[in-house]
Design an enzyme around this catalytic site. Sequence first.
Site, short mmCIF file in Angstrom:
data_model
loop_
_atom_site.label_atom_id
_atom_site.label_comp_id
_atom_site.label_asym_id
_atom_site.label_seq_id
_atom_site.Cartn_x
_atom_site.Cartn_y
_atom_site.Cartn_z
N HIS A 15 7.19 5.75 1.37
CA HIS A 15 7.93 4.55 0.96
C HIS A 15 8.84 4.87 -0.23
CE1 HIS A 15 4.16 2.42 2.56
NE2 HIS A 15 5.12 1.88 3.27
N ALA B 229 0.88 -1.19 0.00
CA ALA B 229 0.00 0.00 0.00
C ALA B 229 0.91 1.23 0.00
CB ALA B 229 -0.96 0.00 1.17
P1 AMP Z 1 5.39 -0.12 6.29
O1 AMP Z 1 4.98 -0.49 4.91
O2 AMP Z 1 4.41 0.73 7.01
O3 AMP Z 1 5.87 -1.31 7.08
O4 AMP Z 1 6.66 0.79 6.11
C1 AMP Z 1 7.78 0.37 5.37
C2 AMP Z 1 8.91 1.34 5.60
O5 AMP Z 1 8.51 2.63 5.16
C3 AMP Z 1 9.28 1.48 7.09
O6 AMP Z 1 10.68 1.62 7.21
C4 AMP Z 1 8.56 2.74 7.47
O7 AMP Z 1 9.15 3.41 8.57
C5 AMP Z 1 8.68 3.55 6.20
N1 AMP Z 1 7.66 4.59 6.18
C6 AMP Z 1 6.32 4.41 6.34
N2 AMP Z 1 5.69 5.60 6.33
C7 AMP Z 1 6.65 6.54 6.18
C8 AMP Z 1 6.64 7.97 6.11
N3 AMP Z 1 5.52 8.66 6.23
N4 AMP Z 1 7.82 8.62 5.94
C9 AMP Z 1 8.98 7.91 5.85
N5 AMP Z 1 9.05 6.56 5.91
C10 AMP Z 1 7.91 5.89 6.07
#
Ligand code: AMP
Length: 285
Positions: free
Chosen positions: A37, A32
Amino acid sequence: MKIFDSKSDVENYLSELKNDNKTIGFVPTMGALHPGHLSLVKRSKKKNDITVVSVFVNPTQFDNKEDLDKYPQTLKNDIKLLESVACDVLFAPSVEEIYEDRIEAEKFDFDGLEFEMEGKFRDGHFDGVGTIVKTLFEIVKPNNAYFGKKDFQQLQIIKKLVEKHQLPVKVKGMPIFRENDGLAMSSRNTRLTIEHREAAPFIYKTLKKAKKKFGIKNVEEIEAWVMKQFKKHPLLDLEYFTIADESTLKTIKNIAPNKKYRAFIAVFAGEIRLIDNMQFKIQNN
Ligand code: AMP
């Protein structure tokens, strides 16, 4: 972009590239995808020869079954977005491919980092995170791996995982990407109702106001002030707000010079749990 769903296929493909001395940057995600990301992917592209993104909704890091079942899955769109930033490799395995017939987390000791904040409210969450990240690191064998400070506690825990298990990867923390109104980007934001989406930037605004008080009011007073703001709010329920030492993640009582501090917050906007954080520094003016 090459797309794999098999561990051995992606491992073989990447090991050939490593034999050719190509450096590998890795961005693990749960899909998503949003611009937060993609900022990690762009950074990896700049610093490495090959960038690998994984999309895997990891069941062992969810303590709430409904949150897992309703986690947005948008693989087709994720592929489009990754192609738009010229990602080289996508690894999108099934749960069976990763866990085979035992969907269970390994137990980790992260020197206490796992008992703070998210660890208090999401039982077993960081064992699940440790399990999947270690597994993915073993498959992808990246030189560099990119994580967002949006999940700051997770970032510190991954650094601890790498240090304790002596994994040959450098972990890089990247800035939080926000919507124009300040709400930290998150895959879960798409699940907010219109009213809760409108209310949610209050989290960032309150963090910013609390930051202004840092060094003027004491820590307890700031915490009480934040609690009061949310008590008055009709749509948002505060789960926790804490100001902690960035390296130990322990809540502080007093401010000491030369230490880095960060405020951490978790809020329910209806059924959706949102987290955010912000570095707190003593303001000079
Ligand atoms: P997730 O898909 O939520 O597990 O996130 C995957 C990676 O993207 C993780 O390292 C998160 O910390 C990073 N991430 C998610 N949202 C953000 C954001 N708003 N800004 C920067 N990195 C993000």
